[in-house]
Write an enzyme that holds these catalytic residues in place. Structure first.
Site, PDB file in Angstrom:
ATOM      1  N   HIS A 136      38.769  41.416  37.568  1.00 38.16           N
ATOM      2  CA  HIS A 136      38.586  41.324  38.378  1.00 38.16           C
ATOM      3  C   HIS A 136      38.909  39.452  38.713  1.00 38.16           C
ATOM      4  O   HIS A 136      37.222  38.986  37.683  1.00 38.16           O
ATOM      5  CB  HIS A 136      37.958  42.079  39.662  1.00 38.16           C
ATOM      6  CG  HIS A 136      37.533  43.695  39.880  1.00 38.16           C
ATOM      7  ND1 HIS A 136      38.744  43.795  40.783  1.00 38.16           N
ATOM      8  CD2 HIS A 136      37.824  44.636  39.174  1.00 38.16           C
ATOM      9  CE1 HIS A 136      39.328  44.893  40.986  1.00 38.16           C
ATOM     10  NE2 HIS A 136      39.180  45.404  39.963  1.00 38.16           N
ATOM     11  N   ARG A 394      45.824  52.530  36.521  1.00 39.71           N
ATOM     12  CA  ARG A 394      45.027  52.642  37.606  1.00 39.71           C
ATOM     13  C   ARG A 394      46.096  52.289  38.783  1.00 39.71           C
ATOM     14  O   ARG A 394      47.124  51.208  38.386  1.00 39.71           O
ATOM     15  CB  ARG A 394      44.411  51.926  38.167  1.00 39.71           C
ATOM     16  CG  ARG A 394      43.943  51.939  39.144  1.00 39.71           C
ATOM     17  CD  ARG A 394      42.339  50.861  39.599  1.00 39.71           C
ATOM     18  NE  ARG A 394      42.433  49.768  40.224  1.00 39.71           N
ATOM     19  CZ  ARG A 394      42.196  49.268  41.505  1.00 39.71           C
ATOM     20  NH1 ARG A 394      40.963  49.368  41.730  1.00 39.71           N
ATOM     21  NH2 ARG A 394      42.018  47.894  41.655  1.00 39.71           N
ATOM     22  N   GLU A 504      37.464  55.215  48.175  1.00 40.23           N
ATOM     23  CA  GLU A 504      37.540  53.877  48.328  1.00 40.23           C
ATOM     24  C   GLU A 504      36.212  53.430  50.198  1.00 40.23           C
ATOM     25  O   GLU A 504      35.260  52.761  50.390  1.00 40.23           O
ATOM     26  CB  GLU A 504      38.114  53.336  48.596  1.00 40.23           C
ATOM     27  CG  GLU A 504      38.308  53.036  46.818  1.00 40.23           C
ATOM     28  CD  GLU A 504      39.925  51.840  46.204  1.00 40.23           C
ATOM     29  OE1 GLU A 504      39.469  50.973  46.034  1.00 40.23           O
ATOM     30  OE2 GLU A 504      40.887  52.959  46.930  1.00 40.23           O
ATOM     31  N   ASP A 541      36.454  48.184  48.919  1.00 38.11           N
ATOM     32  CA  ASP A 541      36.113  48.258  50.145  1.00 38.11           C
ATOM     33  C   ASP A 541      35.837  49.216  51.479  1.00 38.11           C
ATOM     34  O   ASP A 541      35.846  48.911  52.038  1.00 38.11           O
ATOM     35  CB  ASP A 541      37.394  49.107  49.675  1.00 38.11           C
ATOM     36  CG  ASP A 541      38.803  48.637  49.258  1.00 38.11           C
ATOM     37  OD1 ASP A 541      39.365  48.021  49.977  1.00 38.11           O
ATOM     38  OD2 ASP A 541      38.981  48.340  48.293  1.00 38.11           O
ATOM     39  N   ARG A 579      31.490  49.234  40.449  1.00 40.32           N
ATOM     40  CA  ARG A 579      31.003  48.466  41.120  1.00 40.32           C
ATOM     41  C   ARG A 579      30.816  47.108  40.772  1.00 40.32           C
ATOM     42  O   ARG A 579      31.547  46.638  39.246  1.00 40.32           O
ATOM     43  CB  ARG A 579      29.701  48.368  40.980  1.00 40.32           C
ATOM     44  CG  ARG A 579      28.639  49.900  41.247  1.00 40.32           C
ATOM     45  CD  ARG A 579      27.488  49.853  40.444  1.00 40.32           C
ATOM     46  NE  ARG A 579      26.771  51.067  39.905  1.00 40.32           N
ATOM     47  CZ  ARG A 579      25.194  51.408  41.901  1.00 40.32           C
ATOM     48  NH1 ARG A 579      25.819  50.148  42.188  1.00 40.32           N
ATOM     49  NH2 ARG A 579      25.006  52.073  42.375  1.00 40.32           N
ATOM     50  N   ARG A 711      42.047  42.154  49.432  1.00 43.58           N
ATOM     51  CA  ARG A 711      41.254  42.345  48.841  1.00 43.58           C
ATOM     52  C   ARG A 711      39.113  41.843  48.987  1.00 43.58           C
ATOM     53  O   ARG A 711      39.235  40.935  49.812  1.00 43.58           O
ATOM     54  CB  ARG A 711      41.392  42.119  47.665  1.00 43.58           C
ATOM     55  CG  ARG A 711      43.047  42.765  46.757  1.00 43.58           C
ATOM     56  CD  ARG A 711      43.121  42.294  45.246  1.00 43.58           C
ATOM     57  NE  ARG A 711      43.590  43.552  45.372  1.00 43.58           N
ATOM     58  CZ  ARG A 711      43.936  44.223  45.494  1.00 43.58           C
ATOM     59  NH1 ARG A 711      43.611  45.515  45.488  1.00 43.58           N
ATOM     60  NH2 ARG A 711      45.798  45.442  44.802  1.00 43.58           N
TER      61      ARG A 711
END
Length: 877
Positions: A136, A394, A504, A541, A579, A711
């Protein structure tokens, strides 16, 4: 030397060396300007009100050419401060420093609760921790600078000896100065956004430079403590810890991650693993020179004439690893190369010969040799294997349903996406049970559907276990899960890949258990999952959707419901926690976070993402990694053997009330007030973040839209930069105050004292409020926000002040983080250098937004301030 004096001495040393470097690089006059800004900031933090206007005037009158120098100076000092703080956490001379592995302390607690040694051994045997490294985009620093800072830490370690002779000290200090000079002359910010392949390489570097050493060292320490305490040794084939990765496999919203990229990353991970194991085997070739062995081992080696059978076997493995490296290098370059028997393609090919060596050495009384480097290598095989990390795939749920819709339309069956859920499930089950293929071989799908099918083909061509699961984000129905199984069937995947639903949003979390229950009632599904199910809980989210307090409660109750559902169905549940680093994304100290989960949530093991810069902060150095691994193991043992109490019904009722109130407050502002998003874009550098080449994934799911199109990471990152920290607290304190006004203060105090979940919420809010700064947030507004939007900031800062007092009242604290004085002091130290960067950033935003053709040096300086503030706040994503 105490911990605080050690850390502050190191901070002063690094700061002095950086100051000398700046003076030599840019001259005394420019250095004096930097030093003046530092002194003014220090004075402000001591309460000198006059210094505020002087500092603002200094920054607002800077020449364009000076911004980059000032930004670099404060950014670099913050990173060096972080190095000193991280070293302090592992220094043997730190205040109160203990062995990071404290099983003996836990064992005392267990004996007080009348646990038998058999219970403890059973818990030790069932430790299963899978840490998932993700790319990320919150790690700002370039790999070259991360390596530089790691070497700075090594120098601090070398200096941390009371008996260091003068000439050695001088040599280390000279090297330290060289590293800081290198740092100063290196650009902090990447010129280009990293590719997914480059992100994966960064993950491999963390393994090679830290975890490769840390994992066996940690297990060795833990093994020694368990043996000394209860006579227990971890079996040689124990796998208490292993690692997975999303780097190169996470294509949700990232068009840069393609089937070809995943294939390349899989090849490179095997190549890197072979290189690392070759290094281990080279050591064993040199060490295993003994001739005494068992008859069984002689038979295994096969060469009865050789004098050194262990070395002979190691040489054979060395040859195989060299050929394996050459094979993967050829595959990486897309060369056509035959797979021969000499190429290592399974862990067993490496494990079996080493285990044969180990058993022979033990049988011949050479325990010290067997349990040295040989056992460390065996631990690495179990932890990392010949793939280095397992790689998840994913993808977002609609990508699969769109692909199946295209197939059904081509076949004249109608539009799958328009069908009811019942019809979708009936179709999917029928096709999954069918022995014929659904998709004709001659069919030419669209580019999007071809990419989905090509990804499935990569999975099908990969050995079983290398890809441990296929994660579906935005899972909303059982058909979302069944659809992936059908697509994998269509490419003739030779084994069953576990599919993990990711729940989410608030609604998805609330519906998670009913969806899984419906799936468990499908005979076909129960037949393939072997009574095991992984479910991923989304933290990002859900918090962006409803606020952190409501999201936290939804995550807690969803886990409880999933545990019940799986227990009733006789299914072993593994919860996978998505997390992030910040409080707003489920972050916080590992042990605290795990203890705030429901009882029984760790019975199936722990799987959790380690995201962005938190990989470096937790695992960037071997000693840091050992500390972090110890915290995870300690937490999972204690949570399973001494689980937190089940919350009382009245606590649940109170949390339901808090959740409803806080969620409504959060959504009324964030989702139902259109002007608020405009305020967000003006009051934070969110728009400018898109220019920062942080990661390979775009910052938005869609090019336009409100907060729902953003995001979670840039949403939180933006509020962290302007120090309002909004997503982590909005609605939480106000909802608690409303209950206090309704006479429920005693209930909240009882929950704080007796319930880990609620205590964690309060503690994390205290940390957030400590890092927040209303004065700085107001300066962003005053300089950057249109007048008709200023009321948003005024109201929020007023609420922040009220919420801070509410939290202090519930915790009965006089000041924030009263129970964590060292952490609070570290934040205060960093603030001296973070605040000038905030003020500098405001001025840069003002100038860049005023002039669309602003000079490149201002853009560069702005990027450096973003990097520096992230270093100062530490957990940004």
């Amino acid at each position: 030397m105490t911990s605080n004096s050690l850390m502050h001495n190191n901070i002063n040393l690094l700061g002095s060396l950086l100051g000398d470097t700046i003076r030599e690089a840019i001259g005394q006059k420019a250095f004096d300007k930097v030093e003046s800004i530092r002194r003014l900031s220090k004075a402000i933090n001591k309460g000198d009100q006059k210094a505020i206007s002087e500092l603002l005037n200094t920054l607002q009158t800077l020449d364009n050419k000076d911004f980059l120098t000032v930004a670099k100076a404060f950014n670099q000092f913050l990173n060096l401060t972080n190095v000193a703080e991280e070293y302090d956490s592992v220094s043997p001379h730190a205040k109160g420093k203990k062995n990071p592995v404290h099983f003996k302390e836990l064992y005392k607690k267990l004996k007080e609760k009348d646990f038998s040694d058999e219970d403890v051994v059973d818990a030790l045997n069932n430790i299963d921790i899978d840490l998932v490294l993700t790319a990320h985009p919150t790690e700002i620093n370039r790999r070259s600078l991360i390596n530089n800072m790691n070497q700075v830490s090594e120098c601090l370690q070398q200096l941390d000896h009371d008996d260091l002779v003068d000439y050695k000290q001088e040599k280390i200090l000279k090297r330290l100065k060289q590293l800081i000079v290198q740092y100063w002359y290196t650009d902090e910010i990447r010129q280009n956004r990293p590719t997914p392949n480059e992100e994966a390489k960064w993950g491999y570097d963390v393994i090679e430079n830290s975890l490769w050493e840390a994992v066996p060292a940690f297990i060795r320490d833990l093994d020694e403590q368990t043996f000394e305490t209860i006579g227990y040794r971890f079996p040689v084939d124990a796998r208490p810890i292993h690692f997975s990765s999303w780097m190169g496999g996470d294509r949700d919203g990232n068009p840069n991650v393609t089937a070809a990229v995943t294939q390349q990353v899989l090849i490179d991970s095997r190549r890197r693993a072979a290189i690392l194991f070759l290094g281990d085997i080279e050591v064993l070739v040199k060490e295993l020179s003994m001739s005494n062995c068992t008859k069984e081992f002689r038979d295994y080696v096969g060469n009865y004439e050789v004098q050194e059978p262990y070395r002979e076997l190691m040489k054979k493995l060395r040859s195989q690893l060299r050929k394996t490296i050459a094979y993967h290098e050829a595959k990486k370059e897309n060369k056509d190369i035959a797979l021969t028997d000499d190429i290592l393609i399974s862990n067993d090919q490496l494990w079996e010969p080493l285990n044969a060596c180990y058993q022979s050495l033990i049988a011949c009384g050479m325990h010290m040799i067997a349990n040295g480097n040989l056992l460390d290598t065996m631990r690495r095989i179990k932890c990392f294997g010949i793939t280095l990390v397992q790689i998840d795939i994913r993808q977002e749920s609609t990508a699969h349903s769109d692909a199946i819709s295209e197939i059904t339309r081509y076949l004249g069956l109608g539009d799958y996406s328009a069908w009811t859920e019942d019809k979708k499930q009936a179709f999917l089950i029928e096709e999954l049970n069918s022995k014929r293929p659904l998709v004709p071989h001659s069919w030419q799908p669209s580019a999007q559907t071809k990419e989905i099918l090509d990804t499935c083909k990569v999975i099908a061509s990969t050995p079983e276990g290398v890809i441990p699961t296929y994660v579906i984000s935005m899972t909303r129905t059982p058909s979302d899960i069944l659809a992936v199984y059908l697509l994998l069937k269509e490419v003739e995947c030779p084994y069953t890949v576990p599919v993990t639903p990711l729940f989410e949003t608030l609604n998805d979390l609330n519906n998670a258990a009913p969806i899984m229950k419906e799936l468990f009632n499908i005979e076909w599904y129960r037949g393939i999952i072997e009574n095991k199910q992984m479910v991923m809980i989304g933290y990002s989210d859900s918090a962006k959707d409803a606020g952190s307090l409501a999201a936290g409660w939804a995550q807690y109750t969803a886990q409880e419901a999933l545990i019940r559902t799986c227990d009733e169905a006789g299914i072993r549940l593994t919860l996978f926690h998505g997390r992030g680093g910040t409080i707003g994304r489920g972050g916080g100290p590992a042990k605290v976070a795990l203890f705030s989960q429901p009882p029984g949530s760790l019975k199936g093991g722990l799987r959790v993402t380690i995201q962005g810069e938190m990989i470096r902060f937790k695992f960037g150095l071997p000693d840091l990694a050992i500390n972090s691994l110890a915290l995870y193991v300690d937490a999972i043992l204690e949570a399973n053997l001494l689980p937190p109490p089940i919350p009382k019904d009245e606590w649940r009722a109170t949390m339901n009330e808090l959740s409803d109130i806080s969620s409504e407050m959060y959504q009324d502002l964030v989702k139902k007030t259109p002007e608020f998003i405009t305020y967000f874009y003006q009051a934070t550098p969110e728009a400018e973040l898109a220019k920062l080449p942080l990661g390979s994934r775009p910052a938005k799911r869609k090019a336009t839209g409100g907060v729902e199109s953003l995001r979670a990471i840039p949403w939180i990152f933006g509020w962290t930069q302007n120090r309002l920290m909004l997503p982590a607290w909005l609605g939480a304190g106000a909802s608690m105050q409303k209950l206090i006004d309704n006479g429920k203060k005693n209930m909240l105090e009882e929950m704080y004292v007796n319930w880990h979940f609620f205590n964690t919420r309060i503690s994390m809010l205290e940390m957030v409020f400590t890092k927040a700064d209303a004065r700085i947030s107001q300066y962003y507004d005053d300089r950057l926000v249109e007048k008709d939007l200023l009321q948003f900031g005024e109201d929020l800062r007023s609420q922040l002040k009220k919420d801070t007092q509410t939290i202090l009242d519930i915790a009965k604290d006089k000041s924030l983080m009263e129970n964590m004085p060292d952490t609070a002091a570290n934040i205060a130290t960093r603030n001296i250098y973070t605040e000038p960067l905030n003020l500098l950033q405001v001025e840069l935003l003002y100038r860049c937004r005023k002039d669309e053709n602003s000079p490149l040096e201002l853009e560069q300086a702005l990027m450096v301030t973003i990097s520096g503030i992230a270093a100062g706040m530490r957990n940004t994503g």
